[in-house]
Design an enzyme around this catalytic site. Structure first.
Site, PDB file in Angstrom:
ATOM      1  N   ASP A   1       0.843  -1.188   0.063  1.00 40.62           N
ATOM      2  CA  ASP A   1       0.139  -0.042   0.066  1.00 40.62           C
ATOM      3  C   ASP A   1       0.758   1.302   0.039  1.00 40.62           C
ATOM      4  O   ASP A   1       0.197   2.167   0.397  1.00 40.62           O
ATOM      5  CB  ASP A   1      -1.129  -0.025   1.237  1.00 40.62           C
ATOM      6  CG  ASP A   1      -2.013   1.174   0.944  1.00 40.62           C
ATOM      7  OD1 ASP A   1      -2.478   1.352  -0.185  1.00 40.62           O
ATOM      8  OD2 ASP A   1      -2.539   1.466   2.025  1.00 40.62           O
TER       9      ASP A   1
ATOM     10  N   ASP B   1     -14.122   2.893   5.195  1.00 43.95           N
ATOM     11  CA  ASP B   1     -12.748   3.054   4.248  1.00 43.95           C
ATOM     12  C   ASP B   1     -11.980   3.911   5.172  1.00 43.95           C
ATOM     13  O   ASP B   1     -10.692   3.854   4.789  1.00 43.95           O
ATOM     14  CB  ASP B   1     -13.260   3.972   2.978  1.00 43.95           C
ATOM     15  CG  ASP B   1     -13.880   3.337   1.771  1.00 43.95           C
ATOM     16  OD1 ASP B   1     -13.722   1.983   1.754  1.00 43.95           O
ATOM     17  OD2 ASP B   1     -14.765   3.793   1.376  1.00 43.95           O
TER      18      ASP B   1
ATOM     19  N   ASP C   1      -3.745  -4.668  -5.631  1.00 46.78           N
ATOM     20  CA  ASP C   1      -3.025  -3.613  -5.882  1.00 46.78           C
ATOM     21  C   ASP C   1      -1.518  -3.783  -6.149  1.00 46.78           C
ATOM     22  O   ASP C   1      -0.975  -2.810  -6.560  1.00 46.78           O
ATOM     23  CB  ASP C   1      -3.113  -2.491  -4.881  1.00 46.78           C
ATOM     24  CG  ASP C   1      -4.442  -1.898  -4.740  1.00 46.78           C
ATOM     25  OD1 ASP C   1      -5.199  -2.079  -5.469  1.00 46.78           O
ATOM     26  OD2 ASP C   1      -4.691  -1.328  -3.305  1.00 46.78           O
TER      27      ASP C   1
END
Length: 349
Positions: A138, A325, A176
């Site tokens: 991340d 989130d 990701d």
């Protein structure tokens, strides 16, 4: 793959039901990256979400994926029923009665993998996992962390593989990880090459088990990427040995748009199949950059292998519906925490 934020993407936190700190918000880059790092932030929740059910939760007819009785939605459903809040309970039951992925984010995940896969096998269903522990995860954002080095990551993957044994499971691999290696915030040069090698290792190790399917994350329809570079990176990351790739993880892009994006990528990969995360895409995205707990969203298609779309192996709830989130400045819970009011809205629309 994942996080609380869209930095340059539509991020949606994702946290596993059993897990320790799960990643909560996945990345989904928009065409124009913001100033912040383009990481998809999956922030780990402050507390474990619980362990998979070892009892016998109701498994919906026609559903091939395992529905755990230990999710936050299941606990909320019990509370609402006890309080006599029937209408709300009926809405939350839509989430509690559907299968969602369990996030594996580092640490001693072997026990969780073994327990959940055993419970799924006993119920005649397939366990669904997300492996999210790649080094430099991340881009240092909300879900920063991951394994400290390559050797630790390989050992972690080996443990997951041993925990799965010969039981049926689907694994969405490292949200990701590939897209970030191609944008402004991910590893570059030798670090990127190491990341691709680690992903290829994970694919190969997990695919030693014939009953395990592996889908390598490939971003989403709103994440601007050079198609040629993305295909090359996926090839270097073991897509050839994987069952396919995953799109829209923790994001809001509609199923039609996600299917179109996946079909184009599939064609460039020689016909590889893919899965679509439909956990929050029932109304599509709110707008460019609206990644953090956008209001008015809804869950999409219930997880199923019967998509009716050639090349689309399944609709999955990879992101856990109802998990925040992050604190977007409006008093929301931290990333990865189950947010009853938001969950109710997703389920009721």
């Amino acid at each position: 793959m994942l996080h609380a934020g869209w930095r340059c993407l539509l991020r949606a936190p994702v946290v596993g039901a059993l897990a320790l700190l799960v990643a909560a918000g996945l990345a989904a880059c928009e065409a124009t990256p913001p100033a912040a790092p383009a990481a998809s932030s999956v922030a780990p929740p402050p507390a474990p979400a619980g362990t998979p059910g070892t009892g016998a939760p109701h498994q919906p007819d026609g559903q091939s994926f395992y529905v755990s009785d230990r999710t936050a939605a299941a606990r909320r459903l019990t509370e609402l029923r006890a309080q006599g809040r029937t209408a709300e309970a009926e809405a939350i039951a839509r989430l509690a009665g559907a299968p969602s992925a369990h996030w594996l984010v580092g640490g001693d995940d072997r026990a969780a993998v073994e327990e959940l896969s055993r419970a799924a096998t006993a119920a005649g269903r397939t366990a669904l996992f997300v492996a999210y522990n790649i080094p430099q995860r991340d881009c240092g954002s909300f879900a920063a962390g991951g394994a400290p080095d390559a050797a630790s990551y390989r050992a972690w993957v080996d443990a997951l593989s041993a925990g799965l044994a010969d039981r049926r499971a689907w694994v969405v691999l490292e949200p990701d990880a590939v897209p970030h290696a191609l944008d402004g915030c991910g590893p570059k040069g030798t670090d990127a090459a190491e990341r691709y090698a680690l992903l290829a290792y994970a694919v190969a190790e997990l695919k030693r088990h014939p009953r395990v399917r592996v889908y390598l994350d490939a971003g989403n329809a709103g994440w601007a990427q050079d198609r040629t570079a993305l295909v090359d990176a996926l090839n270097r990351s073991g897509i050839g040995q994987a069952d396919g790739f995953a799109v829209n993880v923790a994001n809001f892009y509609g199923t039609e748009q996600s299917a179109s994006y996946g079909a184009g990528l599939s064609a460039a990969l020689g016909g590889k199949h893919f899965v679509i995360d439909t956990s929050r895409n029932g109304r599509g995205p709110l707008g460019s950059g609206a990644w953090c707990n956008p209001p008015g969203r809804a869950v999409g298609e219930t997880p199923t292998e019967r998509t009716g779309r050639p090349g689309v192996d399944a609709y999955l709830w990879v992101k856990i519906p109802g998990e925040s989130d992050g604190d977007c400045g409006r008093g929301e819970p931290g990333a990865g925490q189950f947010w009853p009011d938001y969950a109710l809205g997703l389920a009721a629309r």
